[in-house]
Design an enzyme around this catalytic site. Structure first.
Site, PDB file in Angstrom:
ATOM      1  N   ASP A   6       0.837  -1.200   0.000  1.00  0.00           N
ATOM      2  CA  ASP A   6       0.000   0.000   0.000  1.00  0.00           C
ATOM      3  C   ASP A   6       0.878   1.258   0.000  1.00  0.00           C
ATOM      4  O   ASP A   6       0.360   2.386  -0.035  1.00  0.00           O
ATOM      5  CB  ASP A   6      -1.027  -0.007   1.145  1.00  0.00           C
ATOM      6  N   SER A   7       2.202   1.064  -0.023  1.00  0.00           N
ATOM      7  CA  SER A   7       3.115   2.186  -0.287  1.00  0.00           C
ATOM      8  C   SER A   7       2.803   2.810  -1.644  1.00  0.00           C
ATOM      9  O   SER A   7       3.262   3.915  -1.941  1.00  0.00           O
ATOM     10  CB  SER A   7       4.574   1.711  -0.244  1.00  0.00           C
ATOM     11  N   ASP A  15      -0.881  -6.109   0.196  1.00  0.00           N
ATOM     12  CA  ASP A  15      -1.279  -5.444   1.432  1.00  0.00           C
ATOM     13  C   ASP A  15      -2.788  -5.275   1.494  1.00  0.00           C
ATOM     14  O   ASP A  15      -3.417  -4.841   0.513  1.00  0.00           O
ATOM     15  CB  ASP A  15      -0.678  -4.026   1.473  1.00  0.00           C
ATOM     16  N   LYS A  37      -1.213  -9.268   3.418  1.00  0.00           N
ATOM     17  CA  LYS A  37      -0.438  -8.765   4.553  1.00  0.00           C
ATOM     18  C   LYS A  37      -1.303  -7.835   5.402  1.00  0.00           C
ATOM     19  O   LYS A  37      -1.997  -6.973   4.855  1.00  0.00           O
ATOM     20  CB  LYS A  37       0.812  -8.028   4.065  1.00  0.00           C
ATOM     21  N   GLU A  76      -1.213  -5.437   9.129  1.00  0.00           N
ATOM     22  CA  GLU A  76      -0.336  -4.799  10.110  1.00  0.00           C
ATOM     23  C   GLU A  76      -0.899  -4.994  11.516  1.00  0.00           C
ATOM     24  O   GLU A  76      -2.106  -4.897  11.722  1.00  0.00           O
ATOM     25  CB  GLU A  76      -0.215  -3.293   9.803  1.00  0.00           C
ATOM     26  N   GLU A 124       9.628  -3.892  10.241  1.00  0.00           N
ATOM     27  CA  GLU A 124      10.042  -2.598   9.681  1.00  0.00           C
ATOM     28  C   GLU A 124      10.609  -1.686  10.771  1.00  0.00           C
ATOM     29  O   GLU A 124       9.975  -1.472  11.823  1.00  0.00           O
ATOM     30  CB  GLU A 124       8.828  -1.921   9.010  1.00  0.00           C
TER      31      GLU A 124
HETATM   32  O1  KIV Z   1       3.552  -1.055   1.573  1.00  0.00           O
HETATM   33  C1  KIV Z   1       4.725  -1.452   1.536  1.00  0.00           C
HETATM   34  O2  KIV Z   1       5.457  -1.216   0.580  1.00  0.00           O
HETATM   35  C2  KIV Z   1       5.224  -2.195   2.677  1.00  0.00           C
HETATM   36  C3  KIV Z   1       6.714  -2.348   2.770  1.00  0.00           C
HETATM   37  C4  KIV Z   1       7.310  -1.078   3.217  1.00  0.00           C
HETATM   38  C5  KIV Z   1       7.097  -3.485   3.656  1.00  0.00           C
HETATM   39  O3  KIV Z   1       4.495  -2.614   3.510  1.00  0.00           O
END
Ligand code: KIV
Length: 262
Positions: free
Chosen positions: A42-43, A81, A110, A112, A179
């Site tokens: 989600d980056s 994510d 994924k 969090e 992280e």
């Molecule tokens: O969203 C993302 O790119 C991430 C990485 C920073 C691990 O979760």
């Protein structure tokens, strides 16, 4: 690539190379260069959409980019994510939304968070959805943390992080991202659990490394975190930069101490 093969890599001590990927072209390039896991992170809210956090990203955005990455990847294992607000309410909400990402082609989702996520992880895994945990600096909680800061520095926080990692693994998580945590703590976590631990700003002793693609190519317009190395600086092409990243992860040349925290 599959989850079992990644777990066997950990058991053999072979480091796992992970990069974020948001489209078919870069997915194909990274896949050819030997990146074992593509994270549809989600980056993308920051790198693709230009926001200053990951919080505005929608489930629809994640489905779309997962479909794009799936078209480009041939070998790599694809993790997507779950965006902010799509899984925190209860396990049923998480299942409904994770199922959409799996239908889009993700092989793992994924989430969090630590203790608060255990019921959700169990619920998803029991229903056939592989889950990757994410501890330490969890960007969806940036407002809670008051910024992007190293986590787990004091004894109590370090103990809690280790306990959360063990609990996530026991709940059935198949992989864990750590992280921005001190290297010694990340090494301890990696030794304590059987599932692959993928570090970002977590030192060289994790089972693998992940970076945001735009960061390691030096093309992100914002400020690059200290744990990033620009692999384009010494490369003649993007293919070369990604291949150099894979080689540096495998040889443990990356991350160096200057990319890590004490
Ligand atoms: O969203 C993302 O790119 C991430 C990485 C920073 C691990 O979760």
């Amino acid at each position: 690539m599959n989850l079992l093969a990644l777990q066997q890599m950990k058991a053999r001590g072979e480091k796992i190379a992970v990069l974020t990927s948001y489209d078919a072209s870069f997915a194909a390039l990274c896949d050819k260069a030997g990146v074992e896991v593509l994270l549809v992170g989600d980056s993308l809210g920051m790198t693709i959409q230009g926001h200053n956090s990951t919080l505005p990203v929608s489930l629809r955005d994640m489905e779309y980019h997962t479909r794009c990455v799936v078209k480009g990847a041939q070998q790599a294992f694809i993790v997507t994510d779950m965006p902010f607000g799509s899984y925190q309410k209860n396990p049923e909400q998480a299942f409904e939304n994770a199922a959409l990402l799996i239908a889009a082609g993700a092989q793992m989702v994924k989430v969090e968070g630590g203790a608060i996520m255990l019921d959700t992880v169990r619920f998803l895994v029991d229903r056939g959805i592989p889950v990757c945990g994410h501890l330490g600096l969890t960007p969806q909680s940036v407002h809670q943390f008051g910024g992007y800061r190293v986590q787990g520095r004091d004894d109590a926080a370090a103990r809690q992080l280790l306990a959360d990692a063990q609990a996530l693994a026991e709940a059935g998580a198949g992989m864990l991202v750590l992280e921005m945590v001190p290297s010694a703590l990340a090494a301890k976590v990696s030794q304590a659990i059987a599932i692959p631990v993928i570090g970002i700003g977590a030192g060289k002793d994790c089972d693998g490394q992940v970076l945001v693609l735009q960061d390691m190519l030096g093309i992100y317009a914002g400020k690059s975190p200290r744990f990033v190395r620009n692999f384009m600086q010494n490369a003649s092409s993007i293919e070369q930069a990604v291949a150099d990243y894979v080689a540096a992860v495998k040889s443990q040349a990356f991350p160096a101490p200057e990319h890590s925290f004490e």
